[in-house]
Design a protein around this motif. Structure first.
Motif, PDB file in Angstrom:
ATOM      1  N   LYS A 132      -3.077   0.825  21.659  1.00  0.00           N
ATOM      2  CA  LYS A 132      -2.404   2.101  21.939  1.00  0.00           C
ATOM      3  C   LYS A 132      -1.755   2.652  20.675  1.00  0.00           C
ATOM      4  N   ASN A 133      -1.076   1.807  19.926  1.00  0.00           N
ATOM      5  CA  ASN A 133      -0.379   2.280  18.744  1.00  0.00           C
ATOM      6  C   ASN A 133      -1.319   2.627  17.598  1.00  0.00           C
ATOM      7  N   LEU A 134      -2.455   1.960  17.519  1.00  0.00           N
ATOM      8  CA  LEU A 134      -3.467   2.355  16.535  1.00  0.00           C
ATOM      9  C   LEU A 134      -4.015   3.733  16.873  1.00  0.00           C
ATOM     10  N   LEU A 135      -4.204   4.006  18.158  1.00  0.00           N
ATOM     11  CA  LEU A 135      -4.705   5.310  18.583  1.00  0.00           C
ATOM     12  C   LEU A 135      -3.671   6.407  18.341  1.00  0.00           C
ATOM     13  N   ILE A 136      -2.404   6.104  18.597  1.00  0.00           N
ATOM     14  CA  ILE A 136      -1.349   7.074  18.323  1.00  0.00           C
ATOM     15  C   ILE A 136      -1.319   7.404  16.833  1.00  0.00           C
ATOM     16  N   ALA A 137      -1.532   6.373  16.008  1.00  0.00           N
ATOM     17  CA  ALA A 137      -1.502   6.551  14.550  1.00  0.00           C
ATOM     18  C   ALA A 137      -2.778   7.200  14.021  1.00  0.00           C
ATOM     19  N   GLY A 138      -3.768   7.413  14.893  1.00  0.00           N
ATOM     20  CA  GLY A 138      -5.026   8.017  14.463  1.00  0.00           C
ATOM     21  C   GLY A 138      -5.976   7.051  13.796  1.00  0.00           C
TER      22      GLY A 138
ATOM     23  N   ASP B 276       0.850  -1.187   0.000  1.00  0.00           N
ATOM     24  CA  ASP B 276       0.000   0.000   0.000  1.00  0.00           C
ATOM     25  C   ASP B 276       0.890   1.243   0.000  1.00  0.00           C
ATOM     26  N   PRO B 277       0.915   2.029  -1.088  1.00  0.00           N
ATOM     27  CA  PRO B 277       1.805   3.199  -1.156  1.00  0.00           C
ATOM     28  C   PRO B 277       1.420   4.306  -0.183  1.00  0.00           C
ATOM     29  N   LYS B 278       0.209   4.248   0.365  1.00  0.00           N
ATOM     30  CA  LYS B 278      -0.252   5.284   1.286  1.00  0.00           C
ATOM     31  C   LYS B 278      -0.125   4.863   2.751  1.00  0.00           C
ATOM     32  N   ARG B 279       0.559   3.771   3.015  1.00  0.00           N
ATOM     33  CA  ARG B 279       0.671   3.285   4.381  1.00  0.00           C
ATOM     34  C   ARG B 279       1.450   4.261   5.252  1.00  0.00           C
ATOM     35  N   LYS B 280       1.167   4.251   6.541  1.00  0.00           N
ATOM     36  CA  LYS B 280       1.936   5.031   7.506  1.00  0.00           C
ATOM     37  C   LYS B 280       3.161   4.226   7.933  1.00  0.00           C
ATOM     38  N   PRO B 281       4.216   4.895   8.402  1.00  0.00           N
ATOM     39  CA  PRO B 281       5.434   4.169   8.779  1.00  0.00           C
ATOM     40  C   PRO B 281       5.213   3.086   9.822  1.00  0.00           C
TER      41      PRO B 281
ATOM     42  N   ASP C  52      -8.435   5.230  14.898  1.00  0.00           N
ATOM     43  CA  ASP C  52      -9.389   4.962  15.976  1.00  0.00           C
ATOM     44  C   ASP C  52     -10.482   3.975  15.583  1.00  0.00           C
ATOM     45  N   SER C  53     -10.845   3.969  14.305  1.00  0.00           N
ATOM     46  CA  SER C  53     -11.951   3.122  13.861  1.00  0.00           C
ATOM     47  C   SER C  53     -11.645   1.637  14.005  1.00  0.00           C
ATOM     48  N   LEU C  54     -10.367   1.297  14.179  1.00  0.00           N
ATOM     49  CA  LEU C  54      -9.948  -0.100  14.280  1.00  0.00           C
ATOM     50  C   LEU C  54      -9.813  -0.563  15.728  1.00  0.00           C
ATOM     51  N   VAL C  55     -10.107   0.328  16.686  1.00  0.00           N
ATOM     52  CA  VAL C  55      -9.903   0.027  18.108  1.00  0.00           C
ATOM     53  C   VAL C  55     -11.247  -0.146  18.822  1.00  0.00           C
ATOM     54  N   PRO C  56     -11.454  -1.267  19.513  1.00  0.00           N
ATOM     55  CA  PRO C  56     -12.701  -1.472  20.262  1.00  0.00           C
ATOM     56  C   PRO C  56     -12.874  -0.436  21.367  1.00  0.00           C
ATOM     57  N   ALA C  57     -14.123  -0.141  21.710  1.00  0.00           N
ATOM     58  CA  ALA C  57     -14.411   0.862  22.735  1.00  0.00           C
ATOM     59  C   ALA C  57     -13.806   0.490  24.083  1.00  0.00           C
ATOM     60  N   THR C  58     -13.774  -0.813  24.401  1.00  0.00           N
ATOM     61  CA  THR C  58     -13.224  -1.230  25.693  1.00  0.00           C
ATOM     62  C   THR C  58     -11.758  -0.864  25.820  1.00  0.00           C
TER      63      THR C  58
ATOM     64  N   ASP D  25      -9.069   1.013   7.706  1.00  0.00           N
ATOM     65  CA  ASP D  25      -9.443   2.218   8.441  1.00  0.00           C
ATOM     66  C   ASP D  25     -10.342   3.106   7.586  1.00  0.00           C
ATOM     67  N   THR D  26      -9.965   3.308   6.316  1.00  0.00           N
ATOM     68  CA  THR D  26     -10.751   4.141   5.407  1.00  0.00           C
ATOM     69  C   THR D  26     -12.146   3.552   5.187  1.00  0.00           C
ATOM     70  N   GLN D  27     -12.221   2.255   5.002  1.00  0.00           N
ATOM     71  CA  GLN D  27     -13.514   1.587   4.794  1.00  0.00           C
ATOM     72  C   GLN D  27     -14.414   1.748   6.006  1.00  0.00           C
ATOM     73  N   ASN D  28     -13.832   1.621   7.202  1.00  0.00           N
ATOM     74  CA  ASN D  28     -14.619   1.778   8.426  1.00  0.00           C
ATOM     75  C   ASN D  28     -15.138   3.204   8.578  1.00  0.00           C
ATOM     76  N   GLN D  29     -14.283   4.181   8.299  1.00  0.00           N
ATOM     77  CA  GLN D  29     -14.694   5.570   8.445  1.00  0.00           C
ATOM     78  C   GLN D  29     -15.789   5.930   7.452  1.00  0.00           C
ATOM     79  N   ALA D  30     -15.734   5.315   6.267  1.00  0.00           N
ATOM     80  CA  ALA D  30     -16.756   5.563   5.254  1.00  0.00           C
ATOM     81  C   ALA D  30     -17.986   4.687   5.461  1.00  0.00           C
ATOM     82  N   LYS D  31     -17.908   3.835   6.507  1.00  0.00           N
ATOM     83  CA  LYS D  31     -18.978   2.888   6.837  1.00  0.00           C
ATOM     84  C   LYS D  31     -19.309   1.967   5.661  1.00  0.00           C
ATOM     85  N   ALA D  32     -18.293   1.770   4.799  1.00  0.00           N
ATOM     86  CA  ALA D  32     -18.472   0.858   3.674  1.00  0.00           C
ATOM     87  C   ALA D  32     -18.292  -0.589   4.099  1.00  0.00           C
TER      88      ALA D  32
END
Length: 422
Positions: free
Chosen positions: A328-334, A249-254, A336-342, A394-401
């Motif tokens: 924690k690292n998913l939240l740091i990376a922004g 994925d060319p758009k991946r974060k480090p 959030d859509s991939l992290v359970p509420a608990t 993450d993008t799919q979740n945010q778009a609710k797709a």
């Protein structure tokens, strides 16, 4: 090209959504007091005449007890405390953490000091080469008082990928990938599990439980003799394909590569205790003994049911700790859509401290009246990880797709932590 990490406010990260539903609690006088989320308060305030609107500086009789970690204590008994500390109302901002350092901790917490020292010594050589050697990546098997079979450090991102694809990674990305490790004795899974079957891969249930070499063995001897590693090759190949989906994925974060490698390890190599327990009867009836790499556990077959239970619970603590680091690292990376509420609640209460978050999880696990819902499914409930990159999920979740669940909600643990030693 990479999306370089940027500072995000708590609101941008979606952390201002960590609100509990409205409940009713009793004050010291016994009178019922309504509990409202901040969004409900804003709505109520907007409906009142201007001169009667709720002001932030006013003391509120429905504030919860302050958390010892500076965030509203989501799990403490409610009271009529009038504490008005502003920290109680601010969601935690995970962008204050250094992503690379946090990712390093996510991988190396399972490594003893001697293993960490060996990895640290090899890292410069690995980073300096665009085509590293396998010996730059792997570390020698280690022996000691607790583990005398020759335990090494499993690469969550397989050696072949780190070696052959190094030129496609930045130095920081390669370092984070290199540091993703797992203690081999903590990688145990139930064979013929729905977790593997959902990928359509071949399974082998000739052994009820299996492990990474040398996690489970039929002989208490050093080396790999007698190791039970059914499905290891299949699961390792699948993990590699999952990692490659994000690497391309060319758009991946480090940090994406390191995080997806750890996610795949938890999903494919670490069965939850609830699933391990489904094999307990079979293990008790095994014609030949099976031994855990951990000498304080030993034989988990025949009449040694207490040893089996101890192994299952140890796996659970390690697995949940891994999941907390990942969250924690998913939240740091922004992401959030991939992290359970608990996980969001626990980590926010602990101000991002994984150890403190695990303490809170343990408190809830042994509570007679827990305030969170636990995942009790007998197998991993995560979705397939090989269909999209981490960023695409993450993008799919945010778009609710699509609802991608790469990380499942927390499970009960009987101990808040486990320390790996030589």
């Amino acid at each position: 090209m990479y999306n370089q990490g940027r500072k995000r406010t708590a609101s941008q990260a979606g952390l201002d959504d960590y609100e509990l539903p409205a409940k009713r609690f009793k004050s010291a006088s016994g009178k019922a007091i309504p509990m409202w989320s901040s969004s409900q308060l804003r709505k109520l305030s907007s409906q009142l005449p201007r001169n009667k609107r709720i002001q932030r500086k006013l003391k509120q009789p429905f504030v919860t007890n302050p958390s010892p970690f500076g965030f509203p204590n989501l799990f403490a008994p409610q009271s009529s405390s009038h504490d008005t500390s502003s920290s109680q109302h601010k969601p935690f901002d995970f962008s204050v953490f250094d992503q690379q350092q946090s990712v390093k901790q996510m991988g190396l917490w399972q490594m003893s000091q001697s293993r960490q020292a060996q990895l640290s010594k090899q890292l410069p050589s690995y980073i300096a080469r665009q085509s590293p050697r396998s010996t730059d990546i792997r570390i020698k098997a280690n022996t000691g008082n607790m583990e005398d079979w020759g335990v090494s450090a499993d690469e969550n991102i397989r050696t072949q990928i780190q070696r052959d694809k190094r030129s496609q990674m930045t130095d920081s990305e390669a370092e984070m990938a290199f540091n993703q490790r797992s203690h081999q004795g903590a990688l145990v899974w139930k064979t013929n599990s729905p977790t593997l079957l959902m990928y359509g891969d071949h399974t082998d249930n000739s052994e009820p439980l299996s492990a990474h070499t040398p996690g489970l063995k039929s002989l208490q001897v050093k080396g790999t003799k007698g190791a039970k590693t059914k499905e290891h090759g299949t699961r390792d190949t699948r993990r590699g394909k999952i990692v490659m989906q994000t690497l391309t994925d060319p758009k991946r974060k480090p940090s994406d590569l390191a995080i997806i490698g750890k996610l795949a390890t938890v999903q494919l190599f670490q069965s939850p205790a609830e699933e391990l327990q489904t094999s307990k009867l079979q293990m008790q009836n095994m014609p030949q003994a099976r031994f855990s790499v951990f000498s304080d556990i030993g034989d988990i077959t025949d009449s040694h049911s207490q040893n089996f239970d101890k192994l299952a619970q140890r796996q659970q603590v390690v697995r949940e700790t891994d999941k907390m680091h990942i969250a924690k690292n998913l939240l740091i990376a922004g992401r959030d859509s991939l992290v359970p509420a608990t996980h969001k609640h626990l980590l926010s209460s602990a101000q991002g401290d994984v150890g403190k978050a695990m303490d809170l999880l343990h408190q809830q696990s042994i509570s007679q009246q827990p305030n969170i819902t636990f995942n009790q499914h007998p197998s991993s409930q995560t979705t397939r990880l090989d269909l999209s990159s981490l960023g695409q999920m993450d993008t799919q979740n945010q778009a609710k797709a699509q609802q991608n669940i790469p990380l499942s909600p927390v499970r009960k643990i009987k101990s808040p932590k486990f320390t790996f030693t030589d």
